[in-house]
Design a protein around this motif. Structure first.
Motif: not given
Ligand SMILES: [Zn+2]
Ligand SMILES: [Zn+2]
Length: 395
Positions: A91-93, A95, A98, A106
């Protein structure tokens, strides 16, 4: 380096020569030890162009493990040569999802446009693999990455299930693993490793002897409207939907009226009376057969071959009167819920995709929905309370 890449949708993947990637800041280059081949890889290759948001080509392989080859600038806490597994969903890491390590959920998934290495970005079926962030690495210590790769998917899924049930698995309780296949055998080992349960029960193809009242022939108009026990009255019906592109999808639901358990949600482009019979035969082998089976007067349900077979099985067919869907109240409300919570909110890419989504909704319905008519139990809990565990066979 060699990489096994998907270059065209619905085309066989190709072994190609591509440059070894160079890790940028925060990234890590892995020398691949093992890359699992998963059924999902076949699905990915099978989808028609435009169904997945992935750009081609990319290297397949989402179950990966290996050794750190090069650390990008700024990566700390790792050494070259460390054995690592690569966490699959990227994922984005950042949000909320995440940050709870739920990267599959994500919030920026649409923006990112790829689900992970091998799923839209270059995966592990290559000599080297670029991992976009060190947070996606799991240290393996002394374990050999060559044997570990499938743990990152086939074991992670049952681990997730076992972990969410852990609070319920106190000493003296049992866990039932149905289907000891690619994921199920991992579930058995995980249960042994992480829970204090005393016994593990396993389905070995034995069907439970079910208590049934003495069989009596009944005529249609004396068939009881309300089910009195499990496997007394099943109801089955069709509901229609469409897959992407508007192609028709026909869904067969089979329900146990007493326990409210959804026994099956089968789907296909067309389900004939022969297909209905196939679904019922599997359910009978697994759950036993009902005394009465209720349906409307659809041609698939009144087909002679099917009704004759049901009679031979000892299940009495009961067709509700035309224009009186109220005679099948539970079936009606089940379909309304199926429509609201699943069919109306899911876009199906294919029949295969619909099958997976319907199966997971069916499971959720039986294990998570509380019914006031069942004393606020879920159908699965209510059904479990009806059974005699002694009839199961110890693993
Ligand atoms: Zn994310
Ligand atoms: Zn997989």
């Amino acid at each position: 380096m060699k990489a096994y890449q998907l270059v065209g949708w619905q085309q066989p993947a190709e072994l190609r020569d591509v440059p070894v990637p160079e890790p940028g800041p925060g990234e890590v280059l892995i020398k691949v030890g093992g890359a699992g081949a998963c059924h999902s890889d076949l699905h990915v290759m099978d989808w028609p162009a435009g169904t997945l948001p992935y750009e081609l080509p990319f290297t397949l392989g989402h179950e990966n493990a290996g050794w750190i080859e090069v650390l990008g600038a700024g990566v700390s806490g790792w050494q070259t040569g460390d054995a690592v597994a690569v966490y699959g969903p990227w994922g984005c890491g950042r949000c909320a999802a995440c940050r709870q390590a739920r990267e599959t959920l994500c919030e920026r998934a649409a923006e990112i446009g790829a689900a992970g290495g091998g799923l839209g970005r270059d995966g592990g079926m290559a000599e080297y693999m670029l991992v976009p962030n060190a947070r996606l690495l799991v240290p393996l210590g002394e374990l050999d990455p060559r044997g570990v790769a499938p743990l990152s998917d086939a074991a992670l899924t049952p681990y997730h299930a076992v972990k969410s049930a852990l609070l319920l698995l106190s000493p003296g309780t049992w866990a039932l693993v149905i289907g000891v296949g690619g994921l199920g055998h991992m579930a058995v080992q995980l249960l042994r490793a992480v829970s204090p349960i005393e016994r593990i029960w396993r389905e070995q193809g034995f069907t439970q002897p079910l208590k049934r009242p003495k069989k009596k022939r009944r005529t249609g108009d004396t068939v009881p409207v309300a089910a009195q026990h499990q496997n007394h009255v099943w109801t089955y019906d069709f509901i229609f939907d469409a897959t992407a592109g508007g192609k028709r999808l026909k869904v067969l639901s089979v329900l146990d009226e007493f326990t409210r358990v959804a026994l099956a949600l089968a789907c296909g482009r067309s389900l004939t009376s022969a297909a209905v019979k196939g679904v019922l035969a599997r359910l009978f082998a697994r759950h036993g057969r009902p005394l009465v089976i209720r349906s409307d007067n659809g041609p698939e349900f009144i087909a002679f071959e099917l009704t004759e077979w049901l009679e031979a099985q000892g299940a009495e067919t009961h067709h509700i009167e035309p224009g009186k869907p109220g005679q099948n109240g539970f079936g009606e409300s089940f379909h309304a819920r199926l429509r609201d919570e699943c069919l109306n909110c899911e876009e199906f890419w294919s029949v295969e995709h619909a099958r997976v989504v319907l199966e997971s909704w069916r499971h959720e319905y039986s294990t998570e929905h509380l019914h006031s008519s069942l004393g606020y139990a879920t159908p699965a809990e209510f059904a479990a309370a009806q059974r005699r565990p002694a009839a199961l066979v110890s693993a």
